[in-house]
Design an enzyme around this catalytic site. Sequence first.
Site, mmCIF file in Angstrom:
data_model
loop_
_atom_site.group_PDB
_atom_site.id
_atom_site.type_symbol
_atom_site.label_atom_id
_atom_site.label_comp_id
_atom_site.label_asym_id
_atom_site.label_seq_id
_atom_site.Cartn_x
_atom_site.Cartn_y
_atom_site.Cartn_z
ATOM 1 N N ASP A 39 0.855 -1.184 0.000
ATOM 2 C CA ASP A 39 0.000 0.000 0.000
ATOM 3 C C ASP A 39 0.897 1.241 0.000
ATOM 4 O O ASP A 39 1.785 1.342 -0.833
ATOM 5 C CB ASP A 39 -0.963 -0.061 1.195
ATOM 6 C CG ASP A 39 -1.929 1.100 1.266
ATOM 7 O OD1 ASP A 39 -2.908 1.101 0.517
ATOM 8 O OD2 ASP A 39 -1.704 2.020 2.090
ATOM 9 N N HIS A 82 -7.197 -6.197 -1.134
ATOM 10 C CA HIS A 82 -6.097 -5.244 -0.929
ATOM 11 C C HIS A 82 -5.072 -5.693 0.111
ATOM 12 O O HIS A 82 -3.898 -5.373 -0.009
ATOM 13 C CB HIS A 82 -6.684 -3.899 -0.507
ATOM 14 C CG HIS A 82 -5.668 -2.822 -0.348
ATOM 15 N ND1 HIS A 82 -4.957 -2.301 -1.412
ATOM 16 C CD2 HIS A 82 -5.219 -2.160 0.757
ATOM 17 C CE1 HIS A 82 -4.129 -1.365 -0.974
ATOM 18 N NE2 HIS A 82 -4.260 -1.262 0.340
#
Length: 326
Positions: free
Chosen positions: A105, A303
């Site tokens: 991320d 994610h």
Amino acid sequence: MSRHVAETAHRLIQSPGGRIHLVEQGTGPLVLLVHGFPESWYSWRHQLPVLAAAGYRAVAIDVRGYGRSSKPAATDAYRMLDLVEDNVAVVHALGEESAVVIGHDWGATIAANSALLRPEVFRAVGLLSVPYTPRGGPRPSELFARMGGDEEFYVSYFQEPGRAEAEMEPDVRGWLAGFYAALSADTMPATGAPDPHFVGKGGTLRDRFPVGRQPAWLSDEELDVYAGEFERTGMTGALARYRNMDRDWEDLADFDGAPITQPALFIGGGLDASTTWLADAIKAYPVTLPGLVDSHLLDDCGHWIQQERAAEVNRLLTDWLAALPA
């Protein structure tokens, strides 16, 4: 060959912004692990023992503003240049000259810029979830303001100090649970449902989070660890990263379009908006990441890739690390 390794050890080291908290396990070549938003070193709990057993000195940090690391008051203390220097300080404080850096991320973007700006320190780079996109194009705030039509993109929503904090901090645990669920493969909103990356007029991000659904990768005890850190620190240090994107754009002007030439790895989730929105960035890797060794998109993965698919990510990481030049 795997080996017996010691338990994790916690340390605080001096950095340009104060102190960085890190957790290390194992001995061997240094592998620096950098988390994203809204997480901590704990996001790498599944990787630390596996990398240590494979013969590496695995070190996961709390990024500046998170966990037990220092949290400067000034918003501009969280620009990318500062976070890169924190990573360099960690490597040197550990008595090493170089490291492989792996990020997820925001950590992927920090890792990429660490490799770009300090190639003499970071000899290889692994990117999880967020592809490398060289600096370029319009000012980020202008770009994000155009996204979403009548709705507001989450990055724009995060810009005003105190605004997102007012949504998150009254119920940190509940907010985190909803955010993690919104971006996890097994709990994310169905296709066609309102997108949790956008805020409706007068609304909040949380309005679009799944309710009463916890992803399989996250136990109550694990959620407690994340929530406990943010309940103690607040959310401002974490959100400051988003509030420096225009500063980063200015700071990195000399690196417009610059490729990263070290050996690289990318692993993304097939259901992650980061990989679908940035599909063109992945296609551009022959130019932007000419040292790319492997690139993988994991089917039915969201994610939180190194937690959702820990065993698969661990295998890909150790295979890639083993093939790197000594």
